[in-house]
Design a protein around this motif. Sequence first.
Motif, PDB file in Angstrom:
ATOM      1  N   GLY A  82      -5.033   1.311  12.382  1.00 40.33           N
ATOM      2  CA  GLY A  82      -4.681   2.287  11.375  1.00 40.33           C
ATOM      3  C   GLY A  82      -3.858   3.417  11.960  1.00 40.33           C
ATOM      4  N   HIS A  83      -3.558   4.394  11.127  1.00 43.40           N
ATOM      5  CA  HIS A  83      -2.667   5.491  11.518  1.00 43.40           C
ATOM      6  C   HIS A  83      -3.388   6.835  11.414  1.00 43.40           C
ATOM      7  N   ASP A 100     -14.129   4.796   6.425  1.00 41.26           N
ATOM      8  CA  ASP A 100     -12.737   4.907   5.972  1.00 41.26           C
ATOM      9  C   ASP A 100     -12.004   3.565   5.908  1.00 41.26           C
ATOM     10  N   SER A 101     -12.553   2.515   6.524  1.00 41.04           N
ATOM     11  CA  SER A 101     -11.822   1.243   6.585  1.00 41.04           C
ATOM     12  C   SER A 101     -12.534   0.063   5.946  1.00 41.04           C
ATOM     13  N   VAL A 125      -5.413   2.755   3.232  1.00 35.51           N
ATOM     14  CA  VAL A 125      -4.431   3.825   3.413  1.00 35.51           C
ATOM     15  C   VAL A 125      -4.955   5.074   2.706  1.00 35.51           C
ATOM     16  N   ASP A 126      -4.452   6.203   3.152  1.00 29.08           N
ATOM     17  CA  ASP A 126      -4.821   7.487   2.554  1.00 29.08           C
ATOM     18  C   ASP A 126      -3.945   7.728   1.321  1.00 29.08           C
ATOM     19  N   TRP A 166      -9.330   7.154   0.561  1.00 31.78           N
ATOM     20  CA  TRP A 166      -9.000   5.877   1.195  1.00 31.78           C
ATOM     21  C   TRP A 166      -9.043   4.763   0.161  1.00 31.78           C
ATOM     22  N   VAL A 167      -7.964   3.996   0.082  1.00 30.59           N
ATOM     23  CA  VAL A 167      -7.872   2.874  -0.859  1.00 30.59           C
ATOM     24  C   VAL A 167      -7.354   1.656  -0.116  1.00 30.59           C
TER      25      VAL A 167
END
Length: 306
Positions: free
Chosen positions: A83-84, A178-179, A133-134, A139-140
Amino acid sequence: MSDTRIEHVRLGEVEVIRVVEWQGAYLPPAEMFPTAPAGLWEEHAEWLVPDHWRRAEDRTVVALQSWVLRGGGQTVVIDTGVGHDRDRPGMGPFHRGRSRLLALLGEAGVPPESVDFVVNTHLHVDHVGWNTVDAGGEWVPSFPHATYLIPAADDAHYGPARGYGHGRQPADRLVYEDSVAPVHRAGQSLLWEGTHRVNDFLTLESAPGHTPGSSVARLASGGDRAVFVGDLVHSPVQIVAPCHHSNSCLDPARAARSRHRVLARAADERALLVPGHFGGPGALEVRRAGGGFTLGAWAAFGPGTG
């Protein structure tokens, strides 16, 4: 880390796209493979240097990469990197790391909305990061039409049911929240155990040890076979000496049993072994040698579509 690239190979009727986010020197061998003697690296230096071991620095070389499979009108992404700009305290380069995986997938002709399935071979930080992604502070799922295939044993272990990995690494809770959790909330997840048939060319199979739910993905198309093994094998050293585990294995003995079983079948079927983190050509065939295994031919990835 560097060496971003996109490569292709065709296996039967399936196009395999290798998307490398980065490749470079990582941990010293003694730290990454705590039970492997230093002499093992020297013994095999001829083919470990420079793609898998930087001898002068005494550092392993690893790649962070995802795999795209396209065939039968469907697109599958196997593992989604770190992720970023994620909050990953205590996790070295993964903390607030930079990544452009989605852009690389776009350059490869794989926009997020075209993906039908996302396979997480296991739920470690560097295999689930681009699951989401944010979107304005929420987060979706990154792949809006995909079904995310998640090993049930890992979901239980790293989720709230087992205290986010029993609190072994504080970042495990952040990774899950978040993931992974957002994919569940979106109704896009499918938990599986044992084996799971994805489509006409891909089957998932449990291979526990590295994590409780670690898995491999078996491709069969025409006369070609491949097995995407995630973190079951981190270095070619583990092909010639499969008893040695990485420092991130939760159950080393179980991982070694899974590794031997998968290597044996790959050798017998002449299947391409596709690990999650190999540098250089990235994938290879395995051969039996006496009571063990040796390296076969490396994959012929190239710039075209195979």
